[in-house]
Design a protein around this motif. Structure first.
Motif, mmCIF file in Angstrom:
data_model
loop_
_atom_site.group_PDB
_atom_site.id
_atom_site.type_symbol
_atom_site.label_atom_id
_atom_site.label_comp_id
_atom_site.label_asym_id
_atom_site.label_seq_id
_atom_site.Cartn_x
_atom_site.Cartn_y
_atom_site.Cartn_z
ATOM 1 N N TRP A 161 -12.993 -8.148 13.291
ATOM 2 C CA TRP A 161 -14.122 -8.021 14.222
ATOM 3 C C TRP A 161 -13.781 -7.075 15.367
ATOM 4 C CZ3 TRP A 161 -14.679 -9.375 19.391
ATOM 5 C CH2 TRP A 161 -15.997 -9.267 19.871
ATOM 6 N N SER A 162 -12.549 -7.197 15.884
ATOM 7 C CA SER A 162 -12.227 -6.444 17.093
ATOM 8 C C SER A 162 -12.059 -4.960 16.815
ATOM 9 C CB SER A 162 -10.951 -6.989 17.717
ATOM 10 O OG SER A 162 -9.870 -6.727 16.858
ATOM 11 N N SER A 163 -11.816 -4.564 15.555
ATOM 12 C CA SER A 163 -11.615 -3.151 15.274
ATOM 13 C C SER A 163 -12.907 -2.363 15.397
ATOM 14 C CB SER A 163 -11.042 -2.964 13.878
ATOM 15 O OG SER A 163 -9.776 -3.522 13.800
ATOM 16 N N ARG A 164 -14.053 -3.038 15.323
ATOM 17 C CA ARG A 164 -15.345 -2.372 15.476
ATOM 18 C C ARG A 164 -15.479 -1.243 14.445
ATOM 19 N NH1 ARG A 164 -17.599 -3.274 20.250
ATOM 20 N NH2 ARG A 164 -16.476 -5.203 20.270
ATOM 21 N N ASN A 165 -15.268 -1.604 13.201
ATOM 22 C CA ASN A 165 -15.261 -0.629 12.132
ATOM 23 C C ASN A 165 -15.852 -1.334 10.925
ATOM 24 O OD1 ASN A 165 -14.284 0.473 9.663
ATOM 25 N ND2 ASN A 165 -12.728 1.598 10.769
ATOM 26 N N LYS A 166 -16.745 -0.657 10.212
ATOM 27 C CA LYS A 166 -17.439 -1.386 9.145
ATOM 28 C C LYS A 166 -16.500 -1.812 8.036
ATOM 29 C CE LYS A 166 -19.083 2.862 7.010
ATOM 30 N NZ LYS A 166 -19.460 3.898 7.939
ATOM 31 N N TYR A 167 -15.468 -0.998 7.765
ATOM 32 C CA TYR A 167 -14.535 -1.383 6.712
ATOM 33 C C TYR A 167 -13.733 -2.604 7.131
ATOM 34 C CZ TYR A 167 -15.750 3.159 4.912
ATOM 35 O OH TYR A 167 -16.435 4.230 4.454
ATOM 36 N N SER A 168 -13.370 -2.628 8.421
ATOM 37 C CA SER A 168 -12.605 -3.775 8.912
ATOM 38 C C SER A 168 -13.416 -5.052 8.785
ATOM 39 C CB SER A 168 -12.229 -3.564 10.366
ATOM 40 O OG SER A 168 -11.452 -2.423 10.506
ATOM 41 N N ILE A 169 -14.677 -4.988 9.202
ATOM 42 C CA ILE A 169 -15.469 -6.214 9.207
ATOM 43 C C ILE A 169 -15.773 -6.641 7.774
ATOM 44 C CG2 ILE A 169 -17.826 -5.303 9.358
ATOM 45 C CD1 ILE A 169 -16.787 -7.763 11.845
ATOM 46 N N LEU A 170 -15.991 -5.663 6.886
ATOM 47 C CA LEU A 170 -16.211 -6.012 5.475
ATOM 48 C C LEU A 170 -14.969 -6.683 4.908
ATOM 49 C CD1 LEU A 170 -18.016 -2.950 3.890
ATOM 50 C CD2 LEU A 170 -18.791 -5.293 3.931
ATOM 51 N N GLY A 171 -13.801 -6.108 5.220
ATOM 52 C CA GLY A 171 -12.562 -6.687 4.719
ATOM 53 C C GLY A 171 -12.356 -8.080 5.261
ATOM 54 N N ALA A 172 -12.659 -8.266 6.554
ATOM 55 C CA ALA A 172 -12.462 -9.588 7.154
ATOM 56 C C ALA A 172 -13.389 -10.609 6.522
ATOM 57 C CB ALA A 172 -12.699 -9.514 8.652
ATOM 58 N N MET A 173 -14.648 -10.210 6.290
ATOM 59 C CA MET A 173 -15.587 -11.174 5.704
ATOM 60 C C MET A 173 -15.181 -11.531 4.283
ATOM 61 S SD MET A 173 -19.191 -10.004 7.283
ATOM 62 C CE MET A 173 -20.085 -11.415 6.718
ATOM 63 N N ARG A 174 -14.732 -10.508 3.536
ATOM 64 C CA ARG A 174 -14.236 -10.790 2.188
ATOM 65 C C ARG A 174 -13.045 -11.731 2.247
ATOM 66 N NH1 ARG A 174 -13.571 -5.527 -1.547
ATOM 67 N NH2 ARG A 174 -15.727 -4.862 -1.666
ATOM 68 N N ALA A 175 -12.127 -11.440 3.175
ATOM 69 C CA ALA A 175 -10.902 -12.238 3.258
ATOM 70 C C ALA A 175 -11.227 -13.679 3.591
ATOM 71 C CB ALA A 175 -9.976 -11.651 4.317
ATOM 72 N N ILE A 176 -12.150 -13.889 4.549
ATOM 73 C CA ILE A 176 -12.449 -15.261 4.950
ATOM 74 C C ILE A 176 -13.139 -16.006 3.819
ATOM 75 C CG2 ILE A 176 -13.754 -16.647 6.576
ATOM 76 C CD1 ILE A 176 -13.257 -14.438 8.623
ATOM 77 N N ALA A 177 -14.106 -15.333 3.176
ATOM 78 C CA ALA A 177 -14.805 -15.979 2.058
ATOM 79 C C ALA A 177 -13.801 -16.357 0.974
ATOM 80 C CB ALA A 177 -15.860 -15.045 1.504
ATOM 81 N N GLU A 205 -7.970 -0.752 -1.454
ATOM 82 C CA GLU A 205 -7.848 0.603 -0.917
ATOM 83 C C GLU A 205 -8.962 1.498 -1.411
ATOM 84 O OE1 GLU A 205 -5.543 -0.820 -2.720
ATOM 85 O OE2 GLU A 205 -3.713 -1.080 -1.529
ATOM 86 N N SER A 206 -9.368 1.306 -2.676
ATOM 87 C CA SER A 206 -10.326 2.239 -3.251
ATOM 88 C C SER A 206 -11.731 2.002 -2.724
ATOM 89 C CB SER A 206 -10.297 2.112 -4.766
ATOM 90 O OG SER A 206 -10.393 0.760 -5.127
ATOM 91 N N GLU A 207 -11.985 0.850 -2.118
ATOM 92 C CA GLU A 207 -13.348 0.566 -1.672
ATOM 93 C C GLU A 207 -13.463 0.560 -0.145
ATOM 94 O OE1 GLU A 207 -14.026 -3.245 -3.395
ATOM 95 O OE2 GLU A 207 -12.936 -2.585 -5.166
ATOM 96 N N ILE A 208 -12.573 -0.142 0.513
ATOM 97 C CA ILE A 208 -12.748 -0.323 1.955
ATOM 98 C C ILE A 208 -11.478 0.061 2.720
ATOM 99 C CG2 ILE A 208 -14.603 -2.011 1.899
ATOM 100 C CD1 ILE A 208 -12.543 -4.191 2.037
ATOM 101 N N ILE A 209 -10.814 1.145 2.256
ATOM 102 C CA ILE A 209 -9.653 1.721 2.922
ATOM 103 C C ILE A 209 -8.505 0.701 2.993
ATOM 104 C CG2 ILE A 209 -8.807 3.010 4.882
ATOM 105 C CD1 ILE A 209 -11.570 3.866 5.465
ATOM 106 N N ALA A 210 -8.446 -0.107 4.023
ATOM 107 C CA ALA A 210 -7.407 -1.146 4.039
ATOM 108 C C ALA A 210 -7.974 -2.438 4.582
ATOM 109 C CB ALA A 210 -6.212 -0.697 4.866
#
Lengths: 166, 397, 218
Positions: B150-166, B242-247
């Motif tokens: 959330w704090s990175s304010r980056n769409k890839y970060s938030i997508l990754g975080a939501m995936r990770a939490i789910a 990596e291939s979808e949401i960078i890191a």
């Protein structure tokens, strides 16, 4: 009051106040997580291992994540919320809160529960908790289970209706 | 032999007795912490080397071979690179949360390492509710992932975080449920007691490890699958695909903070592997009676290493899952199987009281069937659904 | 059965793992700085300037016509014409580039400069070890860095260089014949018989055709 308890209590209270006064919802949620952890550490400090760990597992691991997810999914979490943290009628609120606190404190201090020496608590094992849940508290347990099932069915129904409407 | 087995314990006692009694608990805790950090720090370094080398060889490449003999100093070079890199914080990031996230990950993960018994009398903290403690602090790691994303304010970060939490929420259920079968059989949440319950030999030569029982084997497999997902390892590495949401949630981290996250993820994998060793592979116990003389911590770390190699091997083999496959696998296969496994464990527990001839054989056959039949029918149901319709194109004929 | 595919896959990767240690043929990696693969003939990196003879300053084929500078899509070529003239490879006095710079950090290796050059003076190089610690000056190549002998061109692009050499030899012969014809024409009455005496057969009719009308008009 032991210094450990003082530190834990101060941390819990401070993070609770922070949770109320932050302008960003996510910050509030994060400081609420800190409050939950503070409560858990107080339980642990009071030698209630099971309750303390379950507090972390359920509140930090599940409830807080749920709150955070809800914030993320429903509104733009990066903006400051427009709601002011101190409402105009804060003085009334303070009065009501003081009155409630006074009544409760008077009731507790006046009761005879405090005069008794605390019974020497036996080592509470998980096994004992399990046995108690399955015998003495079996009806509350079942009621809670029923409630949760009902909530889950409700959630499923809401999700299904959305799909049909599409 | 006992002296070698207990060498670290006696060393600690010897070191602690120099201090006044008041500070002895503190010194003892400090020594344990230092030992843990040193041990797992070096295991982390070795693992990164082994992982890169093994993945390279699996893909018929050479792997790192430049720094030192066989590239063995590669972790050192990586560490220097990481520590000397510029620490970049995005302009629009939430600076405080962005700063705190790596610590919010590393603290629970190192707490989880504290309850695992690494050898006879070698559990840094022997909690009565050790298993519960492990999962409680493990749950706190999700908050760190959310904070980072959330704090990175980056769409890839938030997508990754939501995936990770789910993913973490979904796979925590099978993880905990497969552990519950062990807790049921042993009757304790203490990891030390769980190891002691496995410290015997069946028929005089087979180890009494839980993995060698029907419910234990099924539980071990379920646990390892859920553990791979819990520690974001391939094939469940969607949060950092990596291939979808960078890191994923690590996208906006660099330098030391990135290294901390990396360390936290690997320590999470070690912790959950250590728990698997403790719960199912007999912890520090020897596999055969004639090997009992080998020090207990050697066995523990050998088993831990084997599980780490297994994780690397799986990473080199399986492609990444899709998010819907990930979710349906957790909820439609792992969860029912782990519930069934609890029932099987209960049957195993009560069948211990059977007293007719060949009772233990019948108990074994019954429990194995109770595990195998649902597994096969699930497998058939999953395979039956895999029907590929004839491909229809919009324009091409 | 569920899971058999995973087991099969893991056996396969294990076979790869072991095989990469026992079977040399599996490891196709060549370790670069020690073991270099020779580049393919058609490989190209950045342009260079060809010079004939051994003198890189005098033998430069470039006549500073600036066509490549104008055609270059990313505009990475910079040319300044010389004030004086010097004889080119055919002996004709030509301008030469006083300054010829190529910024290879801008160049996109499109080869358009090579295609438009009427003098076969600029060609594509194969050198790729160009990394430098100076990212401005180090990547700006000057005339001295760019000039490379024709033998080098022949060594990196043999078949292409053979074609170019044949063409240039033919042109040179043609030019010599023309010069001789002019020299003869200016000295006395036209002597068309001289032109056919030059050696190469394919160039002969053209030389004659181009050389003969000239005196006729005078």
């Amino acid at each position: 009051m032991s210094p450990v308890f003082a530190i834990l209590a101060a941390m819990t209270l401070a993070s609770a106040i922070a949770a109320m006064s932050f302008r960003k919802l996510v910050h509030s949620a994060l400081s609420m997580i800190l409050t939950f952890s503070g409560l858990a550490s107080i339980y642990l400090h009071l030698n209630a291992q099971f309750v303390g760990l379950v507090q972390v597992l359920v509140y930090v691991g599940a409830v807080a994540i749920l709150v955070v997810f809800a914030i993320l999914l429903t509104r733009d979490s990066t903006r400051d919320s427009s709601v002011r943290s101190l409402a105009k009628s804060w003085l009334t609120g303070l009065l009501v809160a003081g009155a409630v606190f006074g009544t409760l404190a008077a009731a507790i201090l006046g009761s005879r529960a405090l005069d008794r020496a605390a019974p020497q608590a036996a080592e509470i094992t998980v096994k004992k908790i399990g046995e108690q849940l399955m015998t003495r508290y079996v009806i509350p347990l079942e009621v809670v289970a029923l409630l949760l099932t009902a909530a889950m069915i409700g959630a499923v129904i809401i999700a299904m209706r959305e799909k049909e409407g599409k | 032999m006992d002296q070698i087995d207990q060498i670290f314990v006696s060393l600690k006692h010897w070191a602690v007795h120099f201090f006044p009694a008041v500070v002895q608990p503190l010194v003892s805790a400090g020594l344990s912490i230092a030992a843990l950090i040193a041990t797992f720090g070096s295991i982390f370094a070795i693992t990164t080397w082994v992982e890169r080398k093994a993945l390279g060889r699996i893909q018929n490449r050479l792997g790192p071979n430049r720094v030192g003999p066989f590239g063995l100093l590669q972790p050192l070079a990586d560490a220097i690179k990481m520590l000397t890199k510029e620490d970049i914080v995005p302009v629009s990031a939430d600076r405080v949360v962005h700063y705190l996230a790596p610590f919010a990950l590393i603290i629970p993960v190192s707490l989880a390492l504290a309850v695992i018994p690494y050898g006879r009398n070698m559990a840094p903290v022997d909690l009565d509710a050790g298993v519960l403690f492990f999962f409680a602090v493990g749950a706190a790691a999700e908050v760190a992932v959310f904070m980072a994303g959330w704090s990175s304010r980056n769409k890839y970060s938030i997508l990754g975080a939501m995936r990770a939490i789910a993913q973490m929420i979904s796979y925590e259920l099978p993880l905990v449920l497969s552990t519950i079968s062990v807790v049921m059989i042993v009757g304790s949440l203490s990891l030390v007691k769980i190891v002691e319950a496995q410290n015997h030999f069946v028929l005089g030569f087979l180890p009494g490890w839980h993995v060698l029982t029907p419910w234990g084997f099924a539980g071990f497999v379920l646990f390892m699958i859920a553990a791979a997902a819990e520690s974001n390892r391939a094939p469940f590495d969607l949060p950092e695909a990596e291939s979808e949401i960078i890191a994923g949630y690590l996208t906006e981290y660099s330098g030391f903070k990135y290294a901390l996250f990396f360390l936290g993820e690997y320590w999470g994998m070690f912790a959950v592997s250590g728990l698997a060793v403790t719960l199912f592979l007999g912890g520090w116990t020897a596999p055969f009676p004639f090997l009992v003389w080998v020090p207990s911590f050697v066995w523990f770390f050998a088993k831990l290493g084997a599980l780490i190699v297994l994780f690397i091997w799986i990473r080199g083999t399986l492609p990444r899952l899709r998010i819907d496959q990930l979710m349906s696998f957790a909820w439609k296969f792992l969860l029912p199987m782990s519930l069934i496994n609890i029932v099987v464990a209960a049957v195993w527990h009560f069948a211990a009281g059977w007293s007719f001839p060949l009772a233990s054989l019948w108990r074994w056959v019954l429990c194995a069937a109770l595990v195998a039949i649902p597994y096969l029918s699930f497998g058939r149901a999953m395979a039956g659904r895999r029907r590929f319709p004839k491909r229809v194109y919009q324009y091409a004929t | 059965m569920l899971g058999t595919g995973i087991i099969k896959g893991m056996v396969e990767t294990a076979r790869n793992f072991v095989g990469s240690y026992t079977d040399e043929a599996r490891l196709t990696t060549s370790e670069y700085p020690e073991e270099k693969l020779s580049p393919k003939e058609n490989a190209r990196t950045f342009p260079f300037l060809v010079f004939d003879t051994t003198d890189s300053a005098a033998g430069l084929r470039c006549v500073a016509c600036q066509i490549c500078e104008k055609e270059c899509p990313p505009k990475c070529i910079y040319i300044e014409k010389s004030k004086t003239k010097k004889p080119d490879y055919t002996g004709k006095p030509q301008l030469f580039p006083a300054v010829f710079d190529i910024d290879i950090s801008v160049c996109m290796s499109c080869q358009i400069c090579v295609e438009v050059c009427p003098f076969d003076a600029i060609k594509m190089d194969q050198a790729f070890e160009l990394s430098t610690s100076d990212r401005f000056g180090g990547l700006l190549l000057h005339k001295e860095d760019l000039a490379k002998p024709n033998d080098y061109y022949i060594s990196i692009h043999p078949s292409e260089a053979r074609e170019v050499d044949e063409r240039l030899a033919a042109e040179k012969v043609k030019a010599e014949a023309k010069a001789k014809a002019e020299a003869a024409g200016s000295a006395s009455e036209p002597k068309p018989a001289i032109a056919p005496t030059t050696k190469p057969a394919p160039a002969q009719p053209q030389t004659g055709a181009s050389a003969t009308p000239a005196p006729a008009t005078t």
